[in-house]
Design a protein around this motif. Sequence first.
Motif: not given
Lengths: 355, 355
Positions: A51, A77, A80, A152, A183, A187, A217
């Motif tokens: 990412r 990050e 995530h 998400s 995701t 992402s 994705g």
Amino acid sequence: MRASDLVDYLHECRALTLAELEAMISRETACRGVLYERMLEYPMRSAKALRPAICIATCRALGGRLEAALPSAAVLELYHNAFLIHDDVEDGSERRRDKPTLHGVYGVPIAVNVGDAMLAFALGPLLDNTRTLGVGKALRILEVVHRMAKESAEGQAIELEWIREGAFDLDDADYVRMVEKKTGHYSFIAPVQIGGIIAGGQAARLDALARFAAALGVAFQIQDDVLNLTADEGRYGKEIGGDLWEGKHTLILMHAMRSAPEEERARARAILRKKRPPYAGASPWPSEALKSEDDVAFLLALIRRHGSVAHAQGEARRRAGEAVTALAAAQSGLGPSVHLDFLSGLVDYVIDRDR
Amino acid sequence: MRASDLVDYLHECRALTLAELEAMISRETACRGVLYERMLEYPMRSAKALRPAICIATCRALGGRLEAALPSAAVLELYHNAFLIHDDVEDGSERRRDKPTLHGVYGVPIAVNVGDAMLAFALGPLLDNTRTLGVGKALRILEVVHRMAKESAEGQAIELEWIREGAFDLDDADYVRMVEKKTGHYSFIAPVQIGGIIAGGQAARLDALARFAAALGVAFQIQDDVLNLTADEGRYGKEIGGDLWEGKHTLILMHAMRSAPEEERARARAILRKKRPPYAGASPWPSEALKSEDDVAFLLALIRRHGSVAHAQGEARRRAGEAVTALAAAQSGLGPSVHLDFLSGLVDYVIDRDR
């Protein structure tokens, strides 16, 4: 871009991102003690850090500066890894990146709290963006982050509801909608949007980048599900077949369920209603039916018999083709760069990767 | 302000806040389905809704408009309830507001996800504030929310670490630091700061309001712990003595542990290391030692013998006195209003409430 150069690009971005993340955390006077060590546990485990690399590459491909993108890349990050911690709790996963999951080490209460702390912490650097990028860009990035966090959570909610209801009468479109939310948004779509905003990209270019990211994705997630059944465990870092033990709703399993005759489908459904056995060392809950090795072998055979992995791979390749088309539109007028090469190289990488 | 008027003020603010929250959620096209129904479950259960009322009262006491404060007040209620959902998971609580906890109804995975969705959703109205309040105030509110979410996660981390380590060699200052972070910040300090920012209050006044809120928050939390031992269950809405079953680190229990002779302390420590029995209906984990009714009765007797409830009540009254002094400084130059009366009435209410 060759696969080895792409991996080098990822490594470089990862090192920069983790250094930024550590610096952010050490700047906070309140950030002492075990909480902040635990916030860094997942990020510091071996990982691709896809990412931040996508965010940095997009920013630089559009002529933006690395330094301008780094804090937001580090935040991606952080989000995530916070999502991973909570997902691992929600999915009852045992392993993450070759090691026990955070709740496996510290228990569910601490894992939920560490994830919450990461989400709370992430807002800080995004507000600091007002000083480094200006208020306009900082607010647009916050809007993207708001959307991605919401998507998400909604995607995760859809999947949890499927599990709760034992729903398997689902088609490829249901799957794609769920993974785009769960995701795909945070992402792929958010990283290119944030990189593009930082670089000052025009709306039409950002839209094309978002289409590229959305297709990429879906391809990535399908390939992730394929790898869960076919990868080499040492390289992959998660348990092979874990998705079947967890009864995860993958494109592969959904295809097998749709394709199977009613008798097989009924048996598969009964298996998927069973829970996975608890962690090694934990006492079993005697009243619940648990999946056996034979159960999982039956599901695997069903998938093989109906060519469901091949179906998924075909779908992943089709999405990869869409990504190529969208990236061509997104890059019109941009000069060649290693950053653009990285984005374009991602398409092959996503399809061909073995971990 | 009389207690009955204060309760009316709370009710009025609660109705306005919940209407705002429902309107926010129904404005979102993606907000269909069970996820968003579940986001509203805790807020819709009988509750005081103290936080939005404090935010609204502060804004209006300083001459700000109700409509300007309502979205942020609703966001505070949303954060509060998201924290409650995750705290209930982390503490293994069974009851919340006279009903089973969210994870008790839907399981831990869905409860964690619903909390995450609420946190993600909450960012939206705070970004919309840029349009209604202007960018400057909206960004200052976001800074306050960032700080409060971080403090809350850090406070929860401190408490979870005490539980993990079985730490009870703690004094009143440790307790105060923990509860200021865990609940004081988001329940009292952030609501007055946000209300004050919306009204355009000066820095010195906002500082005095924050001191008022900090002292009030500690008094409130101590009283909460007192009520957990002494309240009428029907009015209180949580199980009486639940804190002892959970081994919660209250000022009361810490005082009893400090005051007890070594032999009693050792027995109490052994009891506190035991887990509470699992939820009714769940199978027990055979390998773990569980607290018994006798164990909890021993802790209660220890607390009675050492006058620990009286010690806590004295500490709560001392903090309430500090709150009165700070509020006097904060209100200098403000005209009288029902809103100021509400804030000042809160001090007595916090000490005298029975639920």
